[in-house]
Design a protein around this motif. Structure first.
Motif, PDB file in Angstrom:
ATOM      1  N   TYR A  63      53.264 -11.611  39.914  1.00  0.00           N
ATOM      2  CA  TYR A  63      53.150 -10.184  39.595  1.00  0.00           C
ATOM      3  C   TYR A  63      52.628  -9.395  40.789  1.00  0.00           C
ATOM      4  O   TYR A  63      53.188  -8.365  41.173  1.00  0.00           O
ATOM      5  N   VAL A  64      51.539  -9.871  41.364  1.00  0.00           N
ATOM      6  CA  VAL A  64      50.905  -9.157  42.476  1.00  0.00           C
ATOM      7  C   VAL A  64      51.836  -9.099  43.681  1.00  0.00           C
ATOM      8  O   VAL A  64      52.049  -8.033  44.281  1.00  0.00           O
ATOM      9  N   THR A  65      52.415 -10.236  44.033  1.00  0.00           N
ATOM     10  CA  THR A  65      53.288 -10.295  45.205  1.00  0.00           C
ATOM     11  C   THR A  65      54.505  -9.392  45.045  1.00  0.00           C
ATOM     12  O   THR A  65      54.837  -8.601  45.938  1.00  0.00           O
ATOM     13  N   ALA A  66      55.168  -9.508  43.895  1.00  0.00           N
ATOM     14  CA  ALA A  66      56.375  -8.714  43.667  1.00  0.00           C
ATOM     15  C   ALA A  66      56.054  -7.225  43.580  1.00  0.00           C
ATOM     16  O   ALA A  66      56.799  -6.389  44.107  1.00  0.00           O
ATOM     17  N   THR A  67      54.954  -6.886  42.938  1.00  0.00           N
ATOM     18  CA  THR A  67      54.599  -5.476  42.764  1.00  0.00           C
ATOM     19  C   THR A  67      54.366  -4.789  44.098  1.00  0.00           C
ATOM     20  O   THR A  67      54.924  -3.717  44.374  1.00  0.00           O
ATOM     21  N   PHE A  68      53.561  -5.387  44.949  1.00  0.00           N
ATOM     22  CA  PHE A  68      53.232  -4.742  46.221  1.00  0.00           C
ATOM     23  C   PHE A  68      54.388  -4.801  47.218  1.00  0.00           C
ATOM     24  O   PHE A  68      54.532  -3.913  48.057  1.00  0.00           O
ATOM     25  N   SER A  69      55.212  -5.823  47.131  1.00  0.00           N
ATOM     26  CA  SER A  69      56.310  -5.944  48.098  1.00  0.00           C
ATOM     27  C   SER A  69      57.497  -5.057  47.746  1.00  0.00           C
ATOM     28  O   SER A  69      58.284  -4.691  48.631  1.00  0.00           O
ATOM     29  N   LEU A  70      57.644  -4.685  46.472  1.00  0.00           N
ATOM     30  CA  LEU A  70      58.804  -3.908  46.042  1.00  0.00           C
ATOM     31  C   LEU A  70      58.555  -2.405  45.988  1.00  0.00           C
ATOM     32  O   LEU A  70      59.500  -1.633  45.816  1.00  0.00           O
ATOM     33  N   ALA A  71      57.321  -1.985  46.114  1.00  0.00           N
ATOM     34  CA  ALA A  71      56.993  -0.564  45.963  1.00  0.00           C
ATOM     35  C   ALA A  71      57.774   0.292  46.947  1.00  0.00           C
ATOM     36  O   ALA A  71      57.843   0.002  48.135  1.00  0.00           O
ATOM     37  N   SER A  72      58.384   1.358  46.410  1.00  0.00           N
ATOM     38  CA  SER A  72      59.181   2.266  47.238  1.00  0.00           C
ATOM     39  C   SER A  72      58.827   3.703  46.888  1.00  0.00           C
ATOM     40  O   SER A  72      58.672   4.054  45.721  1.00  0.00           O
ATOM     41  N   PHE A  73      58.727   4.534  47.906  1.00  0.00           N
ATOM     42  CA  PHE A  73      58.377   5.942  47.708  1.00  0.00           C
ATOM     43  C   PHE A  73      59.557   6.851  48.044  1.00  0.00           C
ATOM     44  O   PHE A  73      59.391   8.031  48.294  1.00  0.00           O
ATOM     45  N   GLY A  74      60.777   6.300  48.023  1.00  0.00           N
ATOM     46  CA  GLY A  74      61.916   7.021  48.582  1.00  0.00           C
ATOM     47  C   GLY A  74      62.670   7.930  47.647  1.00  0.00           C
ATOM     48  O   GLY A  74      63.544   8.666  48.083  1.00  0.00           O
TER      49      GLY A  74
END
Length: 272
Positions: A31-42
């Motif tokens: 959960y932690v790894t996927a959440t922080f690695s996938l975050a996009s502000f685009g």
């Protein structure tokens, strides 16, 4: 035995079985790894290009885009965990007669099922939402805090269909007394949604009628939420916020109905 002790004993046993080491630790790490690695502000209004008219504000779109960017893989991981807990957790206990032992406790059957669902669903959802919302606050508090309602609505619309499938798996597991078949059915139903959505989108596009997608949104309101925020399906469907809330509410009524059926079956018709 104290009045509340049987319930706590069943709950503790369920949590122990559902989250044996290292399951909980592995899923939390994913959960932690996927959440922080996938975050996009685009995602913004200007980045939507030639999509249809949208009813959402720029701030709502930004919040929705950020939440959506971190949802895909962690949500799939959550679904695997929940399906596993219900199909194999409850299925194995039915097959091995452990549930029959619980029936001898001075506790109502409804409370036994409640304890099982708190473990299978509640703990998994708490872990998932706790990590995701904490990550959102760390990553972009200036986006998330003013639009916290949008954040909650995005999660609510995205979780409705998986919870519905989990309820169907629950019913099948109790009926068949085995988890393998019900797990396969649940996985098939989950992936079938994307195919059904694609077919209905084509139909709606050619007929320029949102009716097929509105029908689908009664069980998968993430579709209407996506259209409200992004308008990717064109101008023939521009749902207002009230429509998103309506379809989300209807979907949870359906989800609640399925779980009520599960409680009725477990309490009155499940004979071991």
């Amino acid at each position: 035995m104290g009045k509340g002790k049987p319930f706590l004993e069943v709950l503790a046993s369920a949590i122990h079985e559902d989250y044996r080491f290292p399951f909980l630790e592995i899923f939390a790490f994913l959960y932690v790894t996927a959440t922080f690695s996938l975050a996009s502000f685009g995602i913004t209004i200007t980045s939507l290009g030639n999509t249809g008219q949208v009813m959402a504000t720029a701030n709502e779109i930004a919040a929705y885009g950020l939440v959506s960017s971190i949802l895909s893989l962690p949500l799939f991981i959550l679904i695997i965990l929940i399906f596993k807990n219900i199909a194999y957790g409850l299925g194995n206990e039915l097959e091995k007669g452990i549930i029959q032992t619980y029936f001898s406790y001075p506790i109502k059957r409804q409370k036994i099922l409640t304890a099982k669902l708190i473990s299978a669903l509640g703990v998994a959802l708490l872990l998932f939402l706790g990590i995701q919302i904490s990550a959102l606050y760390i990553l972009a508090p200036e986006i998330i805090l003013p639009q916290f309602g949008t954040v909650l609505l995005t999660y609510a619309s995205s979780l409705s269909y998986p919870l519905l499938i989990a309820g169907i798996i629950l019913l099948l597991t109790m009926k068949l007394r085995r988890g393998g078949i019900s797990l396969v059915v649940g996985i098939v139903l989950y992936f079938a949604m994307s195919m059904v959505s694609g077919v209905l989108t084509v139909i709606a596009t050619f007929t320029e009628s949102p009716l097929p997608l509105q029908i689908l949104s009664t069980i998968s309101p993430s579709l209407v939420a996506q259209q409200y925020h992004l308008g990717i399906l064109g101008d023939y469907w521009t749902p207002p916020l009230s429509e998103v809330l309506l379809f989300t509410g209807v979907s949870y009524v359906i989800v609640a109905f399925v779980y009520i059926l599960g409680y009725i079956y477990f309490s009155r018709r499940l004979n071991l």
